[in-house]
Write a protein that holds these residues in place. Structure first.
Motif, short mmCIF file in Angstrom:
data_model
loop_
_atom_site.label_atom_id
_atom_site.label_comp_id
_atom_site.label_asym_id
_atom_site.label_seq_id
_atom_site.Cartn_x
_atom_site.Cartn_y
_atom_site.Cartn_z
N PRO A 166 32.59 11.53 -13.85
CA PRO A 166 31.37 11.67 -14.67
C PRO A 166 30.28 12.50 -13.98
O PRO A 166 29.57 13.26 -14.62
CB PRO A 166 30.90 10.22 -14.85
N TYR A 167 30.19 12.37 -12.64
CA TYR A 167 29.07 12.96 -11.89
C TYR A 167 29.31 14.44 -11.56
O TYR A 167 29.35 14.85 -10.41
CB TYR A 167 28.79 12.15 -10.61
N MET A 168 29.43 15.25 -12.63
CA MET A 168 29.75 16.67 -12.44
C MET A 168 28.58 17.44 -11.82
O MET A 168 28.77 18.52 -11.26
CB MET A 168 30.18 17.30 -13.76
N ASP A 169 27.35 16.91 -11.93
CA ASP A 169 26.22 17.58 -11.28
C ASP A 169 26.44 17.62 -9.76
O ASP A 169 26.28 18.68 -9.12
CB ASP A 169 24.90 16.87 -11.63
N SER A 170 26.86 16.50 -9.20
CA SER A 170 27.13 16.44 -7.76
C SER A 170 28.33 17.32 -7.40
O SER A 170 28.33 18.01 -6.37
CB SER A 170 27.39 14.98 -7.36
N ILE A 171 29.36 17.34 -8.27
CA ILE A 171 30.55 18.17 -8.01
C ILE A 171 30.14 19.65 -7.93
O ILE A 171 30.52 20.36 -6.99
CB ILE A 171 31.61 17.98 -9.12
N PHE A 172 29.34 20.10 -8.89
CA PHE A 172 28.96 21.52 -8.89
C PHE A 172 28.02 21.85 -7.73
O PHE A 172 28.08 22.95 -7.18
CB PHE A 172 28.37 21.93 -10.24
N ARG A 173 27.14 20.92 -7.32
CA ARG A 173 26.31 21.19 -6.13
C ARG A 173 27.23 21.32 -4.92
O ARG A 173 27.02 22.16 -4.05
CB ARG A 173 25.28 20.07 -5.92
N GLY A 174 28.29 20.49 -4.89
CA GLY A 174 29.26 20.57 -3.80
C GLY A 174 30.02 21.90 -3.83
O GLY A 174 30.22 22.54 -2.80
N VAL A 175 30.42 22.32 -5.03
CA VAL A 175 31.14 23.59 -5.17
C VAL A 175 30.22 24.72 -4.69
O VAL A 175 30.64 25.64 -3.97
CB VAL A 175 31.60 23.80 -6.63
N ASP A 176 28.95 24.65 -5.06
CA ASP A 176 27.99 25.68 -4.65
C ASP A 176 27.90 25.75 -3.12
O ASP A 176 27.82 26.84 -2.53
CB ASP A 176 26.62 25.34 -5.27
N ALA A 177 27.94 24.58 -2.47
CA ALA A 177 27.82 24.54 -1.01
C ALA A 177 29.09 25.03 -0.32
O ALA A 177 29.04 25.58 0.79
CB ALA A 177 27.52 23.12 -0.56
N LEU A 178 30.25 24.86 -0.98
CA LEU A 178 31.53 25.10 -0.30
C LEU A 178 32.19 26.43 -0.68
O LEU A 178 32.93 27.01 0.14
CB LEU A 178 32.47 23.93 -0.66
N LEU A 179 31.95 26.92 -1.87
CA LEU A 179 32.71 28.08 -2.36
C LEU A 179 32.18 29.38 -1.75
O LEU A 179 30.96 29.60 -1.67
CB LEU A 179 32.59 28.14 -3.90
N ALA A 180 33.11 30.25 -1.33
CA ALA A 180 32.72 31.58 -0.83
C ALA A 180 31.99 32.34 -1.94
O ALA A 180 32.21 32.05 -3.13
CB ALA A 180 33.98 32.33 -0.41
N PRO A 181 31.13 33.32 -1.59
CA PRO A 181 30.34 34.01 -2.62
C PRO A 181 31.20 34.56 -3.76
O PRO A 181 30.81 34.52 -4.92
CB PRO A 181 29.65 35.14 -1.85
N ASP A 182 32.40 35.09 -3.44
CA ASP A 182 33.26 35.64 -4.50
C ASP A 182 34.47 34.74 -4.77
O ASP A 182 35.47 35.18 -5.34
CB ASP A 182 33.72 37.05 -4.12
#
Ligand code: SAM
Length: 405
Positions: free
Chosen positions: A174-190
């Motif tokens: 349910p907590y996709m806001d936290s998932i996407f903040r995590g993806v933002d922190a972890l994913l390479a720019p491209d």
């Protein structure tokens, strides 16, 4: 009205299955009755179109040391993940020292191809036993819930990820806001976030109402995943229909402007508009379909019992919890269910307490009818169980409607 977990819009409830147990809580005779119950109801957000549950089950009730689902029990899913892993190795992961993170890595079925090829990888999964199966395959796993803090720790330790992959898992969160903040922190720019999940369009087309259960908090569509990506500062750049699990979709998400969206996104959005995936009429028809399927299924099982025919269940799937409990199917109608997952064998199904037996019991002797709860693996199972048909057995299915094969 409930508030949308993605965009805070209004969620219009379209079906209430009533009080239902956690779908994977297979109990022993001693612990029967200890299952966690909740109100299983689904609705659609009138703003972002995300289909979601109204009530959230605490995550530790579903994903824990004894979580029984194992990806590797299906040869089709095994081959599906291996093929996609090979495709990623030739595309997104073709650069220097690539790194892939999988959210919900389960028993390592997807990641073991990267382990074999010596590619840097990390699985994240909170369910202890299944994570241990992955470790036994030499796969690197962190036993944890993926969320913002986990992602920040991985980024600090391993550096940015070129691909974050997740199959049949983000719909459980349910907590996709936290998932996407995590993806933002972890994913390479491209880098890309690739999600695979059961597809709402297929579920509605097939009236597959048993795809609604505790773990499936969201039922994704191209429309709702596109809106979700935008809400959290990303962009949906590709969508690819997949045949697995009765109809799935693979979504590729990137940082905005980094990739040109593929034509498939607009084409599939148009197809969803034509299908009426956001229209109340679609959900009204779905509701009628659920009631019809349940009534007909129970009527058929009662008729077979009255005629003295034997019926056995096949596949004690998580989604069978919805059909079994909503339709009220107990051991009087289906005396036992065969399932190949050792952790479920010798236990009772949640709520209605039907015993689960190993598949070897299926042929001792074959029943007259087998109720196929694992209908999403129908081809694979029917090919494996040819002896049943040869002995005169017939399959009962309830998707897209009750029928006998
Ligand atoms: N990806 C596999 C597949 O498609 O076969 C496993 C899917 S299984 C239905 C869902 C998995 O997600 C479980 O192994 C569960 O433990 C895991 N899971 C649930 N919440 C999670 C979270 N927040 N982070 C990582 N994994 C999670």
């Amino acid at each position: 009205m409930a508030e949308c977990r993605i965009c805070a819009g209004e969620v219009d409830e379209f079906f209430d299955f009533g009080r239902q147990p956690v779908s994977d809580s297979f109990v022993t005779p001693e612990t029967a009755g200890s299952e966690f119950f909740f109100r299983l109801a689904a609705g659609i957000c009138t703003s972002c179109t995300m289909v979601q549950l109204i009530e959230e089950v605490p995550r530790e009730q579903m994903f824990h040391e004894d979580y029984p689902y194992r990806s590797a029990t299906s040869a089709v899913m095994h081959d599906h993940f291996e093929a996609f892993a090979r495709r990623l190795l030739e595309t997104e992961l073709a650069g220097d020292d690539p790194f892939i993170v999988e959210i919900g890595s389960n028993d390592g079925t997807m990641l073991k191809t990267f382990r074999k090829e010596g590619t840097r990888h990390l699985g994240v999964d909170p369910s202890g036993q299944v994570a241990d199966f992955a470790r036994a395959e030499g796969v690197r796993v962190l036993t944890a819930f993926f969320e913002e803090s986990t992602a920040r720790e991985i980024a600090a330790e391993d550096g940015p990820a070129d691909v974050i992959f997740s199959a049949n898992t983000t719909s459980h969160i349910p907590y996709m806001d936290s998932i996407f903040r995590g993806v933002d922190a972890l994913l390479a720019p491209d880098g890309v976030l690739v999600l695979e999940d059961r597809y709402l369009g297929s579920i509605m087309a097939a009236n597959a109402f048993d795809q609604i259960y505790d773990e499936h908090f969201y039922l994704f569509s191209v429309s709702s995943v596109g809106a979700m990506a935008r809400t959290f500062g990303f962009e949906l750049v590709d969508a690819e229909p997949l045949p697995v699990h009765g109809g799935s979709m693979r979504y590729t998400i990137a940082r905005p402007g980094v990739r040109t969206p593929k034509a498939a996104v607009a084409e599939l959005l148009e197809r969803e508009r034509r299908q009426g995936l956001a229209s109340p009429e679609t959900y009204r028809r779905f509701t009628e379909g659920v009631e019809r399927s349940c009534t007909e299924l129970v009527r058929l099982l009662e008729k077979l019992r009255a005629e003295g025919r034997t019926v056995v269940g096949y596949g004690a799937t998580a989604k069978s919890a919805t059909v079994i409990n909503y339709c009220g199917i107990g051991p009087d109608l289906v005396p036992f269910i065969c399932d190949s997952t050792p952790a479920k064998q010798g236990r009772l199904t949640p709520g209605m307490h039907i015993p689960v037996q190993p598949p070897e019991e299926f042929s001792k002797p074959y029943p007259d009818y087998a109720l196929l709860f694992a209908w999403n693996h129908a081809q694979e199972i029917m090919a494996k169980e040819q002896g049943f048909r040869e002995a005169g057995g017939r399959w009962i299915l309830y998707v897209p409607e009750v029928h006998i094969l």
